[in-house]
Design an enzyme around this catalytic site. Structure first.
Site, PDB file in Angstrom:
ATOM      1  N   VAL A   7       0.855  -1.188   0.000  1.00  0.00           N
ATOM      2  CA  VAL A   7       0.000   0.000   0.000  1.00  0.00           C
ATOM      3  C   VAL A   7       0.887   1.232   0.000  1.00  0.00           C
ATOM      4  CG1 VAL A   7      -1.911   1.202   1.116  1.00  0.00           C
ATOM      5  CG2 VAL A   7      -1.685  -1.269   1.385  1.00  0.00           C
ATOM      6  N   CYS A   8       0.645   2.121  -0.962  1.00  0.00           N
ATOM      7  CA  CYS A   8       1.425   3.350  -1.029  1.00  0.00           C
ATOM      8  C   CYS A   8       0.490   4.540  -1.233  1.00  0.00           C
ATOM      9  CB  CYS A   8       2.484   3.280  -2.112  1.00  0.00           C
ATOM     10  SG  CYS A   8       1.837   3.162  -3.774  1.00  0.00           S
ATOM     11  N   ALA A   9       1.059   5.697  -1.277  1.00  0.00           N
ATOM     12  CA  ALA A   9       0.256   6.923  -1.341  1.00  0.00           C
ATOM     13  C   ALA A   9      -0.581   7.009  -2.608  1.00  0.00           C
ATOM     14  CB  ALA A   9       1.148   8.147  -1.199  1.00  0.00           C
TER      15      ALA A   9
END
Length: 104
Positions: A7-9
């Protein structure tokens, strides 16, 4: 098969890391599915995975997401910032596999 969620921005900053993790897994003949998703997609997709790794830029979200993951029986942790910055697919894959082993 171990299903790993990163999960990233924005869902794009981890794409190179995913590629390196897939390459490392292929070299080891591991059956894994690795995907990167943006933070806003977390609620709609996290249940589809066996392990969740959160990008260091989102470490502050761990407090929100860890209870949801725990309720679903999915281990969740933050990616080591050095491994993330160096795009070290081998080490991040190792981290994911160690977390997956705690699920069993």
């Amino acid at each position: 098969m171990v299903r790993i969620l990163l999960v990233c921005a924005a869902g794009m900053s981890t794409s190179l890391l995913v590629q390196r993790m897939q390459k490392a897994a292929a070299a080891r003949n591991l059956d894994v599915k690795i995907e990167a998703h943006a933070a806003p997609e977390f609620d709609s997709c996290y249940r589809e995975f066996d392990v969740i790794l959160v990008g260091p830029q989102l470490r502050f979200r761990k407090a929100d997401w860890a209870p949801l993951a725990a309720e679903a029986g999915i281990p969740l942790d933050v990616i080591n910032p050095v491994d993330y910055g160096m795009v070290n697919g081998e080490k991040v894959l190792d981290t994911a596999l160690k977390l997956a082993a705690t699920k069993e």
